[in-house]
Structure formats: structure tokens, C-alpha cells
Design a protein around this motif. Structure first.
Motif, PDB file in Angstrom:
ATOM      1  N   GLU A 132       0.807  -1.227   0.000  1.00  0.00           N
ATOM      2  CA  GLU A 132       0.000   0.000   0.000  1.00  0.00           C
ATOM      3  C   GLU A 132       0.840   1.277   0.000  1.00  0.00           C
ATOM      4  O   GLU A 132       0.476   2.245  -0.678  1.00  0.00           O
ATOM      5  CB  GLU A 132      -0.976   0.007   1.174  1.00  0.00           C
ATOM      6  N   PRO A 133       1.974   1.326   0.720  1.00  0.00           N
ATOM      7  CA  PRO A 133       2.790   2.553   0.651  1.00  0.00           C
ATOM      8  C   PRO A 133       3.267   2.897  -0.765  1.00  0.00           C
ATOM      9  O   PRO A 133       3.444   4.071  -1.094  1.00  0.00           O
ATOM     10  CB  PRO A 133       3.964   2.258   1.576  1.00  0.00           C
ATOM     11  N   VAL A 134       3.446   1.899  -1.607  1.00  0.00           N
ATOM     12  CA  VAL A 134       3.841   2.144  -3.003  1.00  0.00           C
ATOM     13  C   VAL A 134       2.699   2.830  -3.742  1.00  0.00           C
ATOM     14  O   VAL A 134       2.916   3.782  -4.503  1.00  0.00           O
ATOM     15  CB  VAL A 134       4.265   0.826  -3.691  1.00  0.00           C
ATOM     16  N   TYR A 135       1.469   2.380  -3.499  1.00  0.00           N
ATOM     17  CA  TYR A 135       0.302   3.024  -4.107  1.00  0.00           C
ATOM     18  C   TYR A 135       0.187   4.471  -3.638  1.00  0.00           C
ATOM     19  O   TYR A 135      -0.002   5.380  -4.440  1.00  0.00           O
ATOM     20  CB  TYR A 135      -0.965   2.241  -3.768  1.00  0.00           C
ATOM     21  N   ARG A 136       0.330   4.693  -2.358  1.00  0.00           N
ATOM     22  CA  ARG A 136       0.218   6.052  -1.805  1.00  0.00           C
ATOM     23  C   ARG A 136       1.315   6.967  -2.373  1.00  0.00           C
ATOM     24  O   ARG A 136       1.076   8.133  -2.665  1.00  0.00           O
ATOM     25  CB  ARG A 136       0.261   6.018  -0.294  1.00  0.00           C
ATOM     26  N   ALA A 137       2.501   6.408  -2.553  1.00  0.00           N
ATOM     27  CA  ALA A 137       3.598   7.188  -3.132  1.00  0.00           C
ATOM     28  C   ALA A 137       3.307   7.527  -4.593  1.00  0.00           C
ATOM     29  O   ALA A 137       3.645   8.615  -5.066  1.00  0.00           O
ATOM     30  CB  ALA A 137       4.913   6.434  -3.003  1.00  0.00           C
ATOM     31  N   LEU A 138       2.671   6.604  -5.316  1.00  0.00           N
ATOM     32  CA  LEU A 138       2.280   6.880  -6.699  1.00  0.00           C
ATOM     33  C   LEU A 138       1.316   8.066  -6.746  1.00  0.00           C
ATOM     34  O   LEU A 138       1.477   8.976  -7.558  1.00  0.00           O
ATOM     35  CB  LEU A 138       1.631   5.644  -7.328  1.00  0.00           C
ATOM     36  N   LEU A 139       0.320   8.065  -5.864  1.00  0.00           N
ATOM     37  CA  LEU A 139      -0.645   9.168  -5.839  1.00  0.00           C
ATOM     38  C   LEU A 139       0.019  10.490  -5.500  1.00  0.00           C
ATOM     39  O   LEU A 139      -0.372  11.534  -6.021  1.00  0.00           O
ATOM     40  CB  LEU A 139      -1.755   8.884  -4.823  1.00  0.00           C
ATOM     41  N   ALA A 140       1.031  10.456  -4.632  1.00  0.00           N
ATOM     42  CA  ALA A 140       1.687  11.678  -4.168  1.00  0.00           C
ATOM     43  C   ALA A 140       2.830  12.142  -5.067  1.00  0.00           C
ATOM     44  O   ALA A 140       3.338  13.255  -4.895  1.00  0.00           O
ATOM     45  CB  ALA A 140       2.222  11.459  -2.753  1.00  0.00           C
ATOM     46  N   ALA A 141       3.224  11.312  -6.014  1.00  0.00           N
ATOM     47  CA  ALA A 141       4.393  11.625  -6.842  1.00  0.00           C
ATOM     48  C   ALA A 141       4.181  12.879  -7.672  1.00  0.00           C
ATOM     49  O   ALA A 141       3.080  13.137  -8.174  1.00  0.00           O
ATOM     50  CB  ALA A 141       4.716  10.444  -7.762  1.00  0.00           C
ATOM     51  N   GLU A 142       5.242  13.644  -7.844  1.00  0.00           N
ATOM     52  CA  GLU A 142       5.200  14.829  -8.700  1.00  0.00           C
ATOM     53  C   GLU A 142       4.901  14.432 -10.145  1.00  0.00           C
ATOM     54  O   GLU A 142       4.146  15.085 -10.840  1.00  0.00           O
ATOM     55  CB  GLU A 142       6.527  15.569  -8.619  1.00  0.00           C
ATOM     56  N   SER A 143       5.521  13.319 -10.581  1.00  0.00           N
ATOM     57  CA  SER A 143       5.268  12.764 -11.906  1.00  0.00           C
ATOM     58  C   SER A 143       4.798  11.326 -11.729  1.00  0.00           C
ATOM     59  O   SER A 143       5.595  10.448 -11.372  1.00  0.00           O
ATOM     60  CB  SER A 143       6.530  12.801 -12.768  1.00  0.00           C
ATOM     61  N   HIS A 144       3.507  11.080 -11.955  1.00  0.00           N
ATOM     62  CA  HIS A 144       2.954   9.738 -11.772  1.00  0.00           C
ATOM     63  C   HIS A 144       3.560   8.740 -12.756  1.00  0.00           C
ATOM     64  O   HIS A 144       3.890   7.620 -12.381  1.00  0.00           O
ATOM     65  CB  HIS A 144       1.435   9.768 -11.923  1.00  0.00           C
ATOM     66  N   GLY A 145       3.740   9.161 -13.996  1.00  0.00           N
ATOM     67  CA  GLY A 145       4.325   8.276 -15.001  1.00  0.00           C
ATOM     68  C   GLY A 145       5.758   7.910 -14.681  1.00  0.00           C
ATOM     69  O   GLY A 145       6.158   6.756 -14.822  1.00  0.00           O
ATOM     70  N   ARG A 146       6.539   8.876 -14.253  1.00  0.00           N
ATOM     71  CA  ARG A 146       7.929   8.616 -13.903  1.00  0.00           C
ATOM     72  C   ARG A 146       8.016   7.657 -12.713  1.00  0.00           C
ATOM     73  O   ARG A 146       8.810   6.719 -12.708  1.00  0.00           O
ATOM     74  CB  ARG A 146       8.652   9.917 -13.593  1.00  0.00           C
ATOM     75  N   TYR A 147       7.169   7.878 -11.703  1.00  0.00           N
ATOM     76  CA  TYR A 147       7.167   6.993 -10.532  1.00  0.00           C
ATOM     77  C   TYR A 147       6.774   5.578 -10.945  1.00  0.00           C
ATOM     78  O   TYR A 147       7.405   4.604 -10.529  1.00  0.00           O
ATOM     79  CB  TYR A 147       6.206   7.517  -9.452  1.00  0.00           C
ATOM     80  N   LEU A 148       5.749   5.459 -11.769  1.00  0.00           N
ATOM     81  CA  LEU A 148       5.307   4.147 -12.229  1.00  0.00           C
ATOM     82  C   LEU A 148       6.440   3.419 -12.950  1.00  0.00           C
ATOM     83  O   LEU A 148       6.703   2.247 -12.680  1.00  0.00           O
ATOM     84  CB  LEU A 148       4.099   4.308 -13.150  1.00  0.00           C
ATOM     85  N   ASN A 149       7.118   4.117 -13.836  1.00  0.00           N
ATOM     86  CA  ASN A 149       8.222   3.499 -14.587  1.00  0.00           C
ATOM     87  C   ASN A 149       9.390   3.124 -13.693  1.00  0.00           C
ATOM     88  O   ASN A 149      10.023   2.085 -13.891  1.00  0.00           O
ATOM     89  CB  ASN A 149       8.698   4.437 -15.692  1.00  0.00           C
ATOM     90  N   ARG A 150       9.693   3.938 -12.716  1.00  0.00           N
ATOM     91  CA  ARG A 150      10.864   3.725 -11.864  1.00  0.00           C
ATOM     92  C   ARG A 150      10.623   2.726 -10.734  1.00  0.00           C
ATOM     93  O   ARG A 150      11.499   1.938 -10.413  1.00  0.00           O
ATOM     94  CB  ARG A 150      11.309   5.071 -11.297  1.00  0.00           C
ATOM     95  N   GLU A 151       9.410   2.755 -10.136  1.00  0.00           N
ATOM     96  CA  GLU A 151       9.180   1.991  -8.909  1.00  0.00           C
ATOM     97  C   GLU A 151       8.229   0.809  -9.033  1.00  0.00           C
ATOM     98  O   GLU A 151       8.177  -0.022  -8.132  1.00  0.00           O
ATOM     99  CB  GLU A 151       8.639   2.930  -7.815  1.00  0.00           C
ATOM    100  N   ILE A 152       7.481   0.725 -10.123  1.00  0.00           N
ATOM    101  CA  ILE A 152       6.463  -0.325 -10.225  1.00  0.00           C
ATOM    102  C   ILE A 152       6.716  -1.258 -11.405  1.00  0.00           C
ATOM    103  O   ILE A 152       6.799  -2.478 -11.223  1.00  0.00           O
ATOM    104  CB  ILE A 152       5.051   0.304 -10.289  1.00  0.00           C
ATOM    105  N   LYS A 153       6.861  -0.712 -12.598  1.00  0.00           N
ATOM    106  CA  LYS A 153       7.100  -1.555 -13.775  1.00  0.00           C
ATOM    107  C   LYS A 153       8.408  -2.318 -13.596  1.00  0.00           C
ATOM    108  O   LYS A 153       9.419  -1.754 -13.205  1.00  0.00           O
ATOM    109  CB  LYS A 153       7.161  -0.713 -15.038  1.00  0.00           C
ATOM    110  N   GLY A 154       8.365  -3.601 -13.870  1.00  0.00           N
ATOM    111  CA  GLY A 154       9.543  -4.439 -13.756  1.00  0.00           C
ATOM    112  C   GLY A 154       9.799  -4.952 -12.354  1.00  0.00           C
ATOM    113  O   GLY A 154      10.647  -5.818 -12.160  1.00  0.00           O
TER     114      GLY A 154
END
Length: 69
Positions: free
Chosen positions: A40-62
Motif C-alpha cells: 500500500e505505501p507504493v500506491y500512496r507514493a504513486l498518488l503523491a508523486a510529482e510525476s505519476h508516469g515517472r514513478y510508475l516506470n521507476r518503482e512499479i514496472k519491472g
């Protein structure tokens, strides 16, 4: 799953199911992916990220398994 709208050029919305640990992401093009075993903290960080796409690519994909729905 209820998704929150995100102000992003590539991610339209994201939602989270805490019981299953599943993160659902809808992209601007219309495709929807469900990422598995996401804390859940990863989801919350995605919502709070300055760039949602960048966070998704860096922290979730792969890092997490996924399926297209």
C-alpha cells in the motif's frame, strides 16, 4: 475497483485493493493493467508523486507482476 483520477500525461487513474495488494492503473490510451502484490505505501507514493508516469516506470514496472485487464 474504484480508481482515483490522476493529473498526468500518461496515467489517467489508479486504484488499490488493500485486501489483495493489487494496484490497478488506467493509461491515457485506455489500457488497464493490474499489478500484483504491491504494498500500500507504493500506491500512496504513486498518488503523491510529482510525476505519476515517472514513478510508475521507476518503482512499479519491472518490480511487480501484472496482467492486462
Amino acid at each position: 475497483m474504484r480508481r482515483e483520477h490522476l493529473d498526468s500525461s500518461c496515467v489517467r487513474s489508479a486504484g488499490y485493493d488493500p485486501a489483495e495488494g493489487e494496484l490497478e492503473v488506467e493509461f491515457v490510451g485506455g489500457s488497464v493493467y493490474r499489478y500484483l502484490a504491491v504494498p500500500e505505501p507504493v500506491y500512496r507514493a504513486l498518488l503523491a508523486a510529482e510525476s505519476h508516469g515517472r514513478y510508475l516506470n521507476r518503482e512499479i514496472k519491472g518490480r511487480y507482476g501484472y496482467r492486462r485487464i
